[in-house]
Design a protein around this motif. Structure first.
Motif, short mmCIF file in Angstrom:
data_model
loop_
_atom_site.label_atom_id
_atom_site.label_comp_id
_atom_site.label_asym_id
_atom_site.label_seq_id
_atom_site.Cartn_x
_atom_site.Cartn_y
_atom_site.Cartn_z
N GLN A 132 0.82 -1.22 0.00
CA GLN A 132 0.00 0.00 0.00
C GLN A 132 0.85 1.26 0.00
OE1 GLN A 132 -0.64 -2.69 1.77
NE2 GLN A 132 -2.82 -3.17 1.65
N GLY A 133 0.71 2.06 -1.05
CA GLY A 133 1.48 3.28 -1.17
C GLY A 133 1.03 4.40 -0.25
N ASP A 134 -0.14 4.24 0.39
CA ASP A 134 -0.58 5.25 1.34
C ASP A 134 -0.01 5.02 2.74
OD1 ASP A 134 -2.00 3.04 2.21
OD2 ASP A 134 -3.99 3.89 1.86
N SER A 135 0.61 3.84 2.95
CA SER A 135 1.00 3.45 4.31
C SER A 135 2.44 2.95 4.42
CB SER A 135 0.08 2.35 4.83
OG SER A 135 -1.27 2.73 4.75
N THR A 181 4.69 5.18 -2.85
CA THR A 181 4.87 4.35 -4.03
C THR A 181 6.32 4.36 -4.48
OG1 THR A 181 2.59 4.73 -4.73
CG2 THR A 181 4.13 4.01 -6.42
N PHE A 182 6.82 3.21 -4.86
CA PHE A 182 8.23 3.03 -5.18
C PHE A 182 8.66 3.92 -6.34
CE2 PHE A 182 12.05 0.89 -6.63
CZ PHE A 182 12.65 0.46 -5.46
N ASP A 183 7.81 4.06 -7.35
CA ASP A 183 8.20 4.81 -8.54
C ASP A 183 7.09 5.80 -8.92
OD1 ASP A 183 9.68 5.68 -10.69
OD2 ASP A 183 9.18 3.98 -11.98
N VAL A 184 6.66 6.62 -7.99
CA VAL A 184 5.73 7.74 -8.16
C VAL A 184 4.29 7.29 -8.40
CG1 VAL A 184 5.21 9.89 -9.38
CG2 VAL A 184 7.59 9.17 -9.08
N ALA A 185 4.05 6.48 -9.46
CA ALA A 185 2.68 6.12 -9.82
C ALA A 185 2.62 4.68 -10.29
CB ALA A 185 2.14 7.04 -10.91
#
Length: 460
Positions: free
Chosen positions: A177-180, A343-347
């Motif tokens: 999860q990119g929000d957490s 997120t590892f690479d922006v999007a």
């Protein structure tokens, strides 16, 4: 050239194993017994999770200089602060889980009586709704399977990272999860073995058809199993059904990454703005976003039988939905290019609608397609279930996952942040790291469970 070689190798894997997976998806009559088996595993041991103040954590502490929640070993993970400056000038701060090590999420498969079967685990996690859910064969951080916790060895790990490793069907690094999480990834693997192995009490062989039936049950198949299942090399549909080429999709995603670059900087947890700290939780003053809390755990079947740890809790239930449409070949799926702070690479490519941090009832601005998804009539809802997020880091966090069919009112010209992909094309992107987010991968697993069950998914 490297991508062409990889594509050819994956095509060979699909050609060889796709029909076997499709056959496994059509057989099996033991799914009804799995909820009872999970209940039996819960009754077979001593399991308890209770909330505690941060000051009662053991081997965890609040760093006096930063306010970060850290483990005495310096391993596992930490809860730190993050400040984000967006390209539109917006700035915010939040807690984030920093777990730089890469874990293994792996499923063993074996052909039994002519049918591929999957070794699934009754997995206890402190944040799980119901405590036990159906997980992959191996679900372990690197600290776990290398013995940092000084507990029992991780069962079956040798078939994924040791000399006894079987034939690899899929092996890819995937985001969480990119929000957490701050740039968190796990190794998602499916490995086939031919030898006979001992099946421990907390494990069961299941066909893919049985797992697909269980995906329709609320809070039963855990997130780690779902992300591994999404990468299975299913037979492709009509490759010509995709309205955009792979190159066009990659260019579209690269454009989103370029336009929405963010400055993301870690900072001491004690310095994040607009968050209040009490002895038992860290939460936003307005009640939005996630809360940080602590729990004490008793778990008789785990490698370590008791421990304490922090967890993140959602304030409300969220929603993640795919809008799909029929074509002459195979379904098309509407995805968005979504940026998130960790997120590892922006999007990454995400569901059509993804409101999984603050829910959707009181959002200050409604995202595109949210009202459309919520108003879809029942006869166009092809999948709907409440599914839990990762119970080792989140406290009773679940979201409503939906697959809904588009009607003629939707239109054929989505906003620039959205693209229609063929289902096989979207599946293909799960074979690459950092292209499809974890919520979308859950929905891909759900789509696979419908693959041969409804006319919508008929191919050719």
């Amino acid at each position: 050239m490297a991508q062409a070689v990889t594509r050819t190798a994956r095509d060979r894997t699909v050609h060889r194993h796709g029909p076997r997976l499709a056959h496994s998806a059509q057989v099996g009559d033991r799914a009804d017994g799995i909820p009872g088996w999970l209940d039996e595993r819960l009754r077979a041991g001593t399991f308890e999770v209770r909330r505690i103040p941060f000051g009662e954590m053991v081997k965890w502490r609040i760093d006096p200089d930063t306010g970060n929640l850290v483990h005495d070993s310096g391993r596992f993970f930490s809860v730190e602060g993050l400040t984000v400056r967006g390209d539109s000038g917006t700035t915010w701060s939040q807690p984030i889980i920093n777990q730089p090590e890469t874990g293994v999420l792996g499923i063993l498969v074996k052909e039994i009586d002519g049918v591929l079967q999957f070794l699934m685990q009754a997995k206890m996690e402190p944040g799980n709704i119901g405590l036990f859910q159906l997980g992959p064969t191996v679900q372990a951080t690197r600290s776990n399977y290398t013995g940092v916790h000084r507990g029992r060895p991780t069962p079956y790990i040798e078939y994924f990272v040791g000399e006894r490793r079987g034939e690899v069907l899929t092996d890819v690094l995937q985001s969480e999860q990119g929000d957490s999480f701050l740039r968190k990834r796990n190794r998602n693997m499916v490995v086939e073995i031919t030898e006979d192995i001992e099946v421990r009490d907390d494990y069961r062989w299941l066909t893919l058809g049985e797992i697909h039936q269980l995906l329709a049950v609320d809070n039963l198949v855990n997130m780690d199993a779902r992300t591994v299942l999404s990468s299975l090399p299913f037979p492709p549909g009509d490759e010509d059904a995709a309205p955009h080429s792979d190159t066009e999709i990659l260019s579209w995603l690269a454009g989103i990454k370029t336009r929405h670059e963010r400055e993301v900087v870690t900072l001491p947890l004690a310095r994040i703005e607009d968050w209040r700290r009490t002895p038992a939780e860290i939460a936003r003053s307005d009640g939005r976003h996630l809360r940080v809390l602590a729990v004490s755990v008793q778990a008789g079947n785990r490698e370590v039988t008791s421990w304490t740890q922090p967890l993140l809790a959602a304030q409300s239930q969220g929603i993640a939905a795919f809008v799909v449409r029929r074509t002459a070949g195979e379904p098309q799926v509407l995805v968005q290019g979504l940026t998130q702070p960790g997120t590892f690479d922006v999007a990454e490519m995400a569901p059509t609608v993804q409101c999984v941090t603050d829910g959707w009832h009181d959002l200050p601005e409604k995202p595109p397609y949210l009202d459309y998804v919520l108003a879809v009539p029942d006869d166009r809802v092809h999948y709907s279930a409440l599914l839990s997020e990762e119970g080792g880091r989140f406290y009773r966090r679940d979201n409503r996952y939906l697959v809904v069919e588009a009607d003629e009112t939707l239109g054929d010209d989505p906003p620039d942040a959205y693209r229609w992909l063929g289902l096989s094309q979207l599946k293909r992107f799960t074979g690459y790291s950092n292209h499809v987010d974890v919520e979308a991968r859950t929905l891909i697993a759900c789509l696979q469970s419908l693959w041969d069950k409804e006319p919508l998914w008929a191919r050719g």
